[in-house]
Scaffold this motif. Structure first.
Motif, short mmCIF file in Angstrom:
data_model
loop_
_atom_site.label_atom_id
_atom_site.label_comp_id
_atom_site.label_asym_id
_atom_site.label_seq_id
_atom_site.Cartn_x
_atom_site.Cartn_y
_atom_site.Cartn_z
N PRO A 71 0.81 -1.22 0.00
CA PRO A 71 0.00 0.00 0.00
C PRO A 71 0.85 1.28 0.00
O PRO A 71 1.88 1.36 0.68
N LEU A 72 0.42 2.26 -0.77
CA LEU A 72 1.01 3.61 -0.78
C LEU A 72 2.49 3.60 -1.10
O LEU A 72 3.25 4.44 -0.62
N THR A 73 2.94 2.64 -1.90
CA THR A 73 4.32 2.60 -2.33
C THR A 73 4.40 1.79 -3.61
O THR A 73 3.50 0.98 -3.89
N SER A 74 5.45 2.01 -4.38
CA SER A 74 5.62 1.23 -5.61
C SER A 74 6.32 -0.11 -5.35
O SER A 74 6.48 -0.92 -6.25
N ARG A 75 6.73 -0.35 -4.12
CA ARG A 75 7.46 -1.57 -3.77
C ARG A 75 6.55 -2.80 -3.89
O ARG A 75 5.38 -2.76 -3.50
N ARG A 76 7.08 -3.89 -4.45
CA ARG A 76 6.30 -5.11 -4.64
C ARG A 76 6.94 -6.28 -3.88
O ARG A 76 8.15 -6.43 -3.90
N ALA A 77 6.10 -7.07 -3.26
CA ALA A 77 6.55 -8.34 -2.68
C ALA A 77 6.45 -9.40 -3.76
O ALA A 77 5.50 -9.40 -4.55
N ASP A 78 7.41 -10.32 -3.81
CA ASP A 78 7.39 -11.36 -4.85
C ASP A 78 6.06 -12.12 -4.85
O ASP A 78 5.40 -12.24 -5.87
#
Length: 636
Positions: A71-78
């Motif tokens: 949420p609220l970030t461009s970071r992705r978990a695999d």
């Protein structure tokens, strides 16, 4: 998220040869370009390893969320696995980080980092990485706000042996951060069966995906305690007025189910950020959901470090303006937009995924993100092309949405010795207000000196450091900025005036050769050895400020002359008009000249400009030094 399905269906897609093409197609739709060959290879090799493990553990009905965006970030978990806990029958989630590393060794000085042969710089320890994802998800997904125990984390290094990753476990393992090598596949399967039952996970996945994006109540409680414990100022009059108006707007918005917008205007040192922090503490105490956002990397990172030093979770409450490009409307009670003069026309950049790009302006995104958006700004601190945050722009955007807007004007000074006279003198000096440059009349609140050389300026400030004051040297962006050296090598002496030479502050995120990273230059004591630029100084204050006016702005006859060709700032392009460059360079020096709390020492690299400054500040520099040596107030 690029794909969702049960472990069995994901495995079937892979067997049919359609999984990677589907992921690639969804990636293009979401990001606007094709995935890199290495990313596609990673999907092809890593995903089947996990789905096979799930099938072997009897967990074929567990829901698999591939490339889940936090949420609220461009970071992705695999991968995020969604299912049912075998013991409690509650929804259960496992964040999985897949690494293809065959070996990795911990950094000797920072156990949270590790070295991998295929990377030239250190990587975050996978245990810390997946633990951070779990903590963030628990704090910002409403489905986990009341149930943080439902999320666990696993790092699976399928190509690694236990010997190859020895030492990485020294950071400690827990439910949210656990690591398995390829040798321990059987242990991984056993661990997953303690977290996920052989039952359908579709409903749990739905709950997670539908969870509201907002800080959890637990995080707000921690933040309330932390922020309020760090308040150093009592809010006075106008500050208290702005503070109370925001709280009233929050109360009204809940009572009447109607959004309101608050704009707080104030020059440098009027306490805008103090208001912001005070509001955060009170809002969290009340159980309201709120975030702080700026457009300044240095300011945001420093707020995270200072306010969240003892409680790292609090750092997540400090965001950037472009973090809200995909935010759900009115998901927050309050969004505090500090340094709002740094608003840009759009949050989209060349790195923004195509699926996230919209035609909305950044100010519309921020207004939409909260029931009460609050904007704190100083229009005379716009220093880059494309920064356009103004009262008129925000009011117009709010009115277009039919929203009520409340504007508070701050005038009391808490920087520059509380001297209105000094701020007015700076504004007149730079022709930002009418009247033209005036002779400085000492007011007993702020010291103002004109140095005869950069070495004299530095020597004077070193003496203030010896008296336990803070001091920094800044300059106009008129000298080239060399690439940063390797750690241990001397910093390049880029700012050269006659025989005096000093390095610029660092640009990166880590310390080099004893100098602090860029974001901490203004607050780390080691920052005195470098010359700061406007981008690292803006938003900060220190007791004594040394300002070097470069050749980009010189006094000629009866006026300032701005020469864009002598500026080394690459933000000025052919599309930036001469008038815009003139305005922004004046704003730059306005920012630099208003960082000091006790005093400012000015030097110009141009002789005629120095003569004009001496005419305006009549007390000789040597006399001021003598007074200081005698223990007397400079009062010039």
């Amino acid at each position: 998220m690029l794909f969702r399905g049960s472990a069995s269906s994901v495995s079937a897609e892979r067997a049919a040869g359609t999984l990677v093409p589907r992921l690639s197609e969804n990636f293009v739709r979401k990001h606007g370009h094709r995935p890199s060959p290495s990313e596609a290879r990673s999907w092809e090799r890593s995903i089947p390893v996990l789905t096979d493990a799930l099938l072997d553990a009897g967990l074929g009905e567990v829901e698999v969320l591939l490339e889940y965006q936090l949420p609220l970030t461009s970071r992705r978990a695999d991968i995020v696995l969604a299912g049912v806990h075998p013991r409690t029958q509650e929804p259960s989630y496992v964040v999985v980080e897949l690494k293809q590393w065959s070996d990795a060794s911990p950094d000797d000085d920072a156990p949270a980092l590790c070295w991998v042969d295929s990377y030239p710089t250190p990587r975050l320890n996978p245990i810390e990485q997946v633990r951070g994802y779990c903590d963030y998800l628990a704090d910002f997904n409403g489905a986990l706000a009341e149930h943080p125990h439902r999320v666990a984390g696993v790092a699976y290094l399928r190509n690694a042996t236990e010997f190859g990753i020895r030492g990485l476990q020294d950071v400690g393992q827990d439910l949210r951060g656990r690591m398995f090598s390829g040798e321990r596949r059987a242990d991984l399967l056993k661990h997953l069966t303690t977290l996920l039952a052989p039952a359908a996970g579709a409903q749990a996945a739905d709950e997670l995906l539908l969870g509201k994006q907002r800080p959890s109540k637990q995080l707000m409680a921690v933040a309330a305690q932390e922020v309020r414990a760090r308040e150093q100022f009592v809010l006075l009059e106008e500050q208290r007025l702005a503070y109370e108006m925001v709280l009233r707007a929050v109360e009204r918005s809940h009572r009447a189910d109607r959004k309101e917008v608050v704009v707080v205007l104030g020059g440098p040192g009027t306490g805008k950020s103090v208001i912001a922090l005070s509001l955060l503490g009170e809002l969290y105490r009340q159980g309201r959901s709120a975030l702080h956002a700026t457009g300044s990397r240095s300011f945001t990172l420093t707020m995270r470090k200072v306010v969240g030093a003892r409680k790292p979770a609090v750092q997540k409450l400090f965001k950037y303006f472009n973090d809200f490009i995909t935010a759900e409307k009115n998901a927050l009670d309050v969004l505090i937009c500090d340094e709002a003069h740094r608003l840009r026309s759009t949050s989209s950049t060349r790195w923004t995924p195509a699926g996230h790009r919209t035609n909305r302006s950044q100010v519309d995104e921020l207004i939409d993100a909260a029931r009460v958006p609050v904007f704190l700004l100083d229009e005379n601190q716009v220093v880059r092309p494309g920064e356009l945050g103004t009262e008129a722009q925000i009011v117009e955007a709010a009115k277009a949405k039919g929203l009520d807007v409340h504007v508070v004007q701050l005038s009391d000074q808490f920087r520059c010795g509380g001297s209105d006279a000094y701020v007015n003198w700076v504004n007149r000096l730079l022709d930002l207000t009418d009247g033209g440059p005036s002779v400085w009349e000492p007011d007993g609140l702020m010291d103002l000196l004109v140095a005869d050389s950069p070495s004299a300026l530095e020597e004077f400030l070193r003496a203030r450091l010896a008296e336990k004051y803070q001091a920094r040297i800044t300059a106009g962006y008129c000298w080239r900025w060399s690439p940063e050296p390797k750690d241990g090598e001397p910093l390049p002496q880029d700012v050269v005036i006659d025989t005096w030479a000093r390095p610029w502050n660092l640009r990166g995120d880590r310390s080099i050769s004893g100098a602090p990273p860029a974001a901490l230059w203004a607050t780390d004591p080691a920052g005195f050895g470098q010359v700061g630029c406007v981008y690292t100084a803006q938003g900060f204050e220190y007791d004594w400020s040394g300002v070097i006016i470069g050749p980009d702005m010189v006094w000629r006859g009866d006026r300032w002359v701005v020469n864009r060709h002598l500026s080394k700032d690459n933000v000025f392009t052919k599309a930036t008009t001469d008038a815009e460059v003139d305005r922004l360079i004046r704003h730059t020096y306005k920012v630099l000249l208003t960082r000091g709390v006790r005093g400012t020492v000015v030097y110009s690299a141009d002789a005629e400009t120095r003569a004009k400054l001496r005419e305006l500040v009549s007390t000789p520099f040597e006399q001021a030094i003598a007074k200081r040596a005698a223990g007397l107030q400079v009062n010039v």
